[in-house]
Design a protein around this motif. Structure first.
Motif, short mmCIF file in Angstrom:
data_model
loop_
_atom_site.label_atom_id
_atom_site.label_comp_id
_atom_site.label_asym_id
_atom_site.label_seq_id
_atom_site.Cartn_x
_atom_site.Cartn_y
_atom_site.Cartn_z
N SER A 131 -6.53 -49.84 -23.22
CA SER A 131 -5.55 -50.60 -22.45
C SER A 131 -4.37 -50.99 -23.33
CB SER A 131 -6.22 -51.85 -21.87
OG SER A 131 -5.28 -52.64 -21.21
N SER A 132 -4.63 -51.42 -24.54
CA SER A 132 -3.55 -51.79 -25.47
C SER A 132 -2.68 -50.59 -25.80
CB SER A 132 -4.14 -52.35 -26.76
OG SER A 132 -4.80 -53.56 -26.53
N ILE A 133 -3.30 -49.43 -26.00
CA ILE A 133 -2.54 -48.21 -26.30
C ILE A 133 -1.65 -47.84 -25.11
CG2 ILE A 133 -2.78 -45.71 -26.64
CD1 ILE A 133 -5.27 -46.39 -28.38
N ASN A 134 -2.21 -47.94 -23.90
CA ASN A 134 -1.41 -47.61 -22.71
C ASN A 134 -0.25 -48.57 -22.54
OD1 ASN A 134 -2.89 -45.37 -21.96
ND2 ASN A 134 -4.29 -46.53 -20.66
N GLU A 135 -0.48 -49.85 -22.79
CA GLU A 135 0.62 -50.83 -22.69
C GLU A 135 1.71 -50.51 -23.71
OE1 GLU A 135 -0.93 -54.78 -23.08
OE2 GLU A 135 -2.18 -54.58 -21.30
N GLU A 136 1.31 -50.15 -24.92
CA GLU A 136 2.29 -49.81 -25.96
C GLU A 136 3.08 -48.57 -25.56
OE1 GLU A 136 4.52 -50.33 -29.25
OE2 GLU A 136 2.96 -51.69 -28.54
N ARG A 137 2.43 -47.58 -24.98
CA ARG A 137 3.13 -46.37 -24.52
C ARG A 137 4.14 -46.72 -23.44
NH1 ARG A 137 -2.05 -42.36 -24.04
NH2 ARG A 137 -2.18 -41.83 -26.24
N GLN A 138 3.73 -47.61 -22.52
CA GLN A 138 4.65 -48.00 -21.44
C GLN A 138 5.86 -48.73 -22.00
OE1 GLN A 138 2.19 -50.25 -18.78
NE2 GLN A 138 1.27 -48.43 -17.86
N ARG A 139 5.65 -49.63 -22.96
CA ARG A 139 6.77 -50.34 -23.59
C ARG A 139 7.70 -49.37 -24.31
NH1 ARG A 139 2.95 -54.70 -24.76
NH2 ARG A 139 2.43 -53.63 -26.70
N SER A 141 -14.95 -52.96 -25.88
CA SER A 141 -13.97 -52.93 -26.96
C SER A 141 -13.11 -51.67 -26.86
CB SER A 141 -14.69 -52.97 -28.30
OG SER A 141 -13.78 -52.87 -29.36
N GLU A 142 -13.74 -50.53 -26.57
CA GLU A 142 -12.98 -49.28 -26.42
C GLU A 142 -12.04 -49.35 -25.22
OE1 GLU A 142 -15.86 -46.14 -26.25
OE2 GLU A 142 -16.51 -46.48 -28.32
N ALA A 143 -12.50 -49.95 -24.14
CA ALA A 143 -11.65 -50.07 -22.95
C ALA A 143 -10.45 -50.96 -23.26
CB ALA A 143 -12.45 -50.65 -21.78
#
Length: 111
Positions: free
Chosen positions: A94-102, A88-90
């Motif tokens: 991953s979701s946070i990193n995708e949001e940062r990239q967007r 769940s943490e991973a």
């Protein structure tokens, strides 16, 4: 993660104890419970409960066996819980990193 859970399920089924570890119908995140949270059906192991004619030593050995099986079950449940939390943490990272990239992409594309 799924493969590991299947392996843990098989280990749990093969090391059954009399104690059932039942969890609430829903996990903390609101999803249905994992198959690990519910005790599986025991497989015959050739180990039988003591009868009155057995010696005290045999009865004591069986009692210890049951205690060890209960500890194994508890440890398997703890390990499965830690694996679910780690997954769940991973996923969250991953979701946070995708949001940062967007966000970075949107900021870099501004006129």
């Amino acid at each position: 993660f799924q493969l590991t859970e299947d392996v843990v399920n098989r280990m749990k089924e093969s090391s059954h104890g009399k104690k059932d570890f039942q969890r609430s119908p829903r996990a903390s995140n609101g999803t249905a419970p994992s198959s690990l949270a519910v005790a599986g059906r025991p497989r015959p192991t050739g180990i039988r409960p003591p009868v009155a004619s057995d010696s005290a030593a045999e009865q004591e050995l069986y009692r210890r066996y049951e205690q060890e099986q209960a500890l194994v079950q508890e440890e398997l449940i703890r390990l499965a819980k830690r694996e679910r939390e780690a997954a769940s943490e991973a996923q969250e990272r991953s979701s946070i990193n995708e949001e940062r990239q967007r966000t970075a992409l949107l900021v870099s594309n501004r006129p």
